[in-house]
Design an enzyme around this catalytic site. Structure first.
Site, PDB file in Angstrom:
ATOM      1  N   ARG A  52       0.852  -1.198   0.000  1.00 33.76           N
ATOM      2  CA  ARG A  52       0.000   0.000   0.000  1.00 33.76           C
ATOM      3  C   ARG A  52       0.879   1.235   0.000  1.00 33.76           C
ATOM      4  O   ARG A  52       2.093   1.157   0.218  1.00 33.76           O
ATOM      5  CB  ARG A  52      -0.986  -0.016   1.156  1.00 33.76           C
ATOM      6  CG  ARG A  52      -0.451   0.257   2.557  1.00 33.76           C
ATOM      7  CD  ARG A  52      -0.034  -0.962   3.286  1.00 33.76           C
ATOM      8  NE  ARG A  52      -1.096  -1.872   3.597  1.00 33.76           N
ATOM      9  CZ  ARG A  52      -1.756  -1.880   4.781  1.00 33.76           C
ATOM     10  NH1 ARG A  52      -1.495  -1.006   5.708  1.00 33.76           N
ATOM     11  NH2 ARG A  52      -2.658  -2.778   5.028  1.00 33.76           N
ATOM     12  N   GLY A  53       0.210   2.373  -0.242  1.00 34.86           N
ATOM     13  CA  GLY A  53       0.943   3.620  -0.439  1.00 34.86           C
ATOM     14  C   GLY A  53       1.058   3.852  -1.937  1.00 34.86           C
ATOM     15  O   GLY A  53       1.463   2.948  -2.693  1.00 34.86           O
ATOM     16  N   ARG A  97      -7.158  -0.721  -7.312  1.00 35.51           N
ATOM     17  CA  ARG A  97      -7.502   0.340  -6.353  1.00 35.51           C
ATOM     18  C   ARG A  97      -7.725   1.618  -7.155  1.00 35.51           C
ATOM     19  O   ARG A  97      -6.911   1.953  -8.022  1.00 35.51           O
ATOM     20  CB  ARG A  97      -6.387   0.538  -5.320  1.00 35.51           C
ATOM     21  CG  ARG A  97      -6.286  -0.677  -4.386  1.00 35.51           C
ATOM     22  CD  ARG A  97      -5.543  -0.384  -3.131  1.00 35.51           C
ATOM     23  NE  ARG A  97      -6.282   0.460  -2.218  1.00 35.51           N
ATOM     24  CZ  ARG A  97      -5.751   0.950  -1.099  1.00 35.51           C
ATOM     25  NH1 ARG A  97      -4.501   0.698  -0.793  1.00 35.51           N
ATOM     26  NH2 ARG A  97      -6.471   1.709  -0.301  1.00 35.51           N
ATOM     27  N   GLN A 213      -2.334   2.408   9.623  1.00 39.48           N
ATOM     28  CA  GLN A 213      -1.039   2.496   8.938  1.00 39.48           C
ATOM     29  C   GLN A 213      -0.010   3.248   9.778  1.00 39.48           C
ATOM     30  O   GLN A 213       1.188   2.969   9.709  1.00 39.48           O
ATOM     31  CB  GLN A 213      -1.193   3.204   7.582  1.00 39.48           C
ATOM     32  CG  GLN A 213      -1.877   2.399   6.501  1.00 39.48           C
ATOM     33  CD  GLN A 213      -3.374   2.628   6.479  1.00 39.48           C
ATOM     34  OE1 GLN A 213      -3.984   3.009   7.477  1.00 39.48           O
ATOM     35  NE2 GLN A 213      -3.983   2.389   5.330  1.00 39.48           N
ATOM     36  N   ASP A 254      -2.398  10.468  -2.387  1.00 41.29           N
ATOM     37  CA  ASP A 254      -2.709   9.418  -3.357  1.00 41.29           C
ATOM     38  C   ASP A 254      -3.070   9.989  -4.719  1.00 41.29           C
ATOM     39  O   ASP A 254      -2.938   9.309  -5.739  1.00 41.29           O
ATOM     40  CB  ASP A 254      -3.845   8.540  -2.832  1.00 41.29           C
ATOM     41  CG  ASP A 254      -3.353   7.760  -1.629  1.00 41.29           C
ATOM     42  OD1 ASP A 254      -3.343   8.329  -0.520  1.00 41.29           O
ATOM     43  OD2 ASP A 254      -2.910   6.609  -1.811  1.00 41.29           O
ATOM     44  N   ASN A 264      -6.004  12.079   0.110  1.00 39.25           N
ATOM     45  CA  ASN A 264      -5.086  11.291   0.947  1.00 39.25           C
ATOM     46  C   ASN A 264      -5.915  10.503   1.965  1.00 39.25           C
ATOM     47  O   ASN A 264      -7.141  10.655   2.044  1.00 39.25           O
ATOM     48  CB  ASN A 264      -4.070  12.206   1.644  1.00 39.25           C
ATOM     49  CG  ASN A 264      -2.927  11.405   2.255  1.00 39.25           C
ATOM     50  OD1 ASN A 264      -2.357  10.533   1.589  1.00 39.25           O
ATOM     51  ND2 ASN A 264      -2.590  11.655   3.503  1.00 39.25           N
ATOM     52  N   LYS A 265      -5.229   9.700   2.728  1.00 34.22           N
ATOM     53  CA  LYS A 265      -5.875   8.811   3.702  1.00 34.22           C
ATOM     54  C   LYS A 265      -6.923   9.547   4.528  1.00 34.22           C
ATOM     55  O   LYS A 265      -6.691  10.679   4.966  1.00 34.22           O
ATOM     56  CB  LYS A 265      -4.785   8.215   4.601  1.00 34.22           C
ATOM     57  CG  LYS A 265      -5.249   7.245   5.638  1.00 34.22           C
ATOM     58  CD  LYS A 265      -6.082   6.099   5.085  1.00 34.22           C
ATOM     59  CE  LYS A 265      -5.381   5.316   4.004  1.00 34.22           C
ATOM     60  NZ  LYS A 265      -6.297   4.394   3.281  1.00 34.22           N
TER      61      LYS A 265
HETATM   62  O1  MRU Z   1      -4.809   2.845   1.699  1.00 32.29           O
HETATM   63  P1  MRU Z   1      -3.329   2.969   1.712  1.00 32.29           P
HETATM   64  O2  MRU Z   1      -2.676   2.304   2.898  1.00 32.29           O
HETATM   65  O3  MRU Z   1      -2.702   2.524   0.418  1.00 32.29           O
HETATM   66  O4  MRU Z   1      -3.113   4.523   1.846  1.00 32.29           O
HETATM   67  C1  MRU Z   1      -1.847   5.061   1.924  1.00 32.29           C
HETATM   68  C2  MRU Z   1      -1.919   6.525   2.028  1.00 32.29           C
HETATM   69  O5  MRU Z   1      -2.943   7.161   1.979  1.00 32.29           O
HETATM   70  C3  MRU Z   1      -0.643   7.216   2.074  1.00 32.29           C
HETATM   71  O6  MRU Z   1      -0.628   8.236   3.019  1.00 32.29           O
HETATM   72  C4  MRU Z   1      -0.473   7.799   0.687  1.00 32.29           C
HETATM   73  O7  MRU Z   1      -0.505   6.784  -0.253  1.00 32.29           O
HETATM   74  C5  MRU Z   1       0.703   8.605   0.576  1.00 32.29           C
HETATM   75  S1  MRU Z   1       1.917   7.768  -0.244  1.00 32.29           S
HETATM   76  C6  MRU Z   1       3.415   7.698   0.233  1.00 32.29           C
END
Ligand code: MRU
Length: 372
Positions: A52-53, A97, A213, A254, A264-265
């Site tokens: 993820r990320g 995703r 996370q 993202d 973002n998250k």
């Molecule tokens: O749902 P995830 O765990 O993939 O989300 C990750 C995030 O939102 C991160 O903060 C984002 O991708 C920034 S990337 C380095």
């Protein structure tokens, strides 16, 4: 501070093509890997959040696409069948995703490599070109992270908000470190560089509900890097800001729209609102591959919604639910922060400031010139 992560999120072996993903669902308690040998299992690993990320998802998808190319070149009788198989792999991977645009960005780039290959060229040679570019995407991602950290240092406040002595205190949401990228990290890369410049740098880590996370991954990386931190529940952030204990908020992204709306998250928007209220700078760190100029505003960004159990069973389906069985949930994985709440966006090409529709377009134009 070590230069290589103790645990890499992604390892790829070309012969036979094998993608080893660190299973981020079970960190920090267990270190285990998930092996992918095809586009379909890579897409499943992305969907299930083994990896993820946004940048890491893009790199994993790139290797998944290469593995599809290798199996298509073995199975396809001609170029048309090869192209059709790759179109199918593109769809499976890009739909795994929806929000992180780096996924589609990496796949579009590799599809461009395939379509640039002349008809008649051996399929092996097309596969080799795809592998070269997948590896380049991974390398460039790490280089971008390091460049963002260098640029971002200029945004660190010179003094603490409450006038006390000591290192800068950064509040960070979600995970943006080595595990979310090829290596080094976006916002967490800046924190690593800040720690390198001043070891007194301190981090408040949002646990980042519902998938934790921050607790599972960011704290894990900070422990390895020996960076001083405290884990907090997400809702403690406003209280800390009101007490002038936060000098800077940093997050990754993202997807960033042309307007500067930042997806973002989930929880990022609340942080940005609070940061504005309490006068704390709110800085986004993300590579240009996260900027989607086709999304004109935040309304053009698809927000992924995930399953109920992420909220009702935070310790997994084997543990008791924390909500009544009949309770319904709303579980968006991301939110969108409007540009007027964003102090600056740090990219590998420099720092964008408002008005973002101009500054982001200029940085993307520079990036496009570099790529030609
Ligand atoms: O749902 P995830 O765990 O993939 O989300 C990750 C995030 O939102 C991160 O903060 C984002 O991708 C920034 S990337 C380095």
């Amino acid at each position: 501070m070590s230069d290589r992560p103790v645990f890499a999120a992604i390892r790829f072996v070309a012969d036979p093509p094998t993608l080893e993903l660190l299973d981020q669902r079970v960190l920090p308690g267990h270190v285990r890997h998930v092996t992918c040998v095809a586009a379909a299992d890579t897409a499943a690993a992305i969907q299930q959040m083994v990896v993820r990320g946004a940048p890491a998802i893009g790199v994993a998808a790139a290797y998944g696409f290469y593995m599809a190319a290798v199996s298509a070149s073995a199975a396809a009788g001609d170029r048309a069948a090869f192209d059709a198989a790759l179109d199918a792999a593109y769809d499976v991977l890009s739909n795994s995703r929806p929000t992180a645009v780096n996924l589609r960005w990496a796949l579009d780039r590799l599809r461009g490599v395939v379509s640039a290959a002349r008809p008649g060229i051996a399929l092996d040679a097309v596969c080799a070109a795809v592998l070269d570019d997948a590896r380049a995407i991974a390398r460039e991602d790490e280089a971008a992270c390091r460049a963002m950290a260098r640029h971002g240092l200029a945004l660190l406040p010179a003094a603490r908000a409450d006038g006390t002595d000591g290192g800068v205190r950064i509040l960070h949401h979600c995970n943006t470190g080595s595990l979310a990228t090829s290596n080094y990290g976006t916002a967490l890369g800046l924190i690593r560089a800040a720690h390198h410049a001043d070891p007194r740098t301190f981090v408040y880590v949002d646990e980042t509900r519902p998938r934790l996370q921050g607790a599972r991954l960011t704290a894990f990386e900070l422990v390895q890097e020996n960076i001083d931190h405290l884990l907090i529940v997400d809702s403690a952030a406003a209280m800390l800001m009101s007490a002038k204990k936060v000098d800077l908020v940093t997050v990754g992204s993202d997807r960033i729209a042309a307007s500067g709306h930042v997806a973002n998250k989930i929880g990022t928007l609340s942080l940005a609102v609070n940061a504005r209220h309490f006068g704390v700078p709110f800085v986004v760190v993300a590579p240009v591959s996260t900027i989607d100029l086709n999304a004109l505003t935040g309304a053009d960004i698809e927000i992924e919604e995930r399953e109920d159990s992420e909220i009702t069973h935070p310790c997994g389906l084997d543990c008791p639910a924390v909500a009544p069985a009949k309770t319904r949930t709303f579980n968006p994985a991301f939110d969108v922060t409007p540009p007027d709440l964003v102090t600056a966006i740090v990219t590998e090409y420099g720092i964008a400031r408002p008005p973002y529709n101009e500054s982001l377009a200029a940085l993307c134009a520079r990036a496009a010139r570099d790529f030609i």
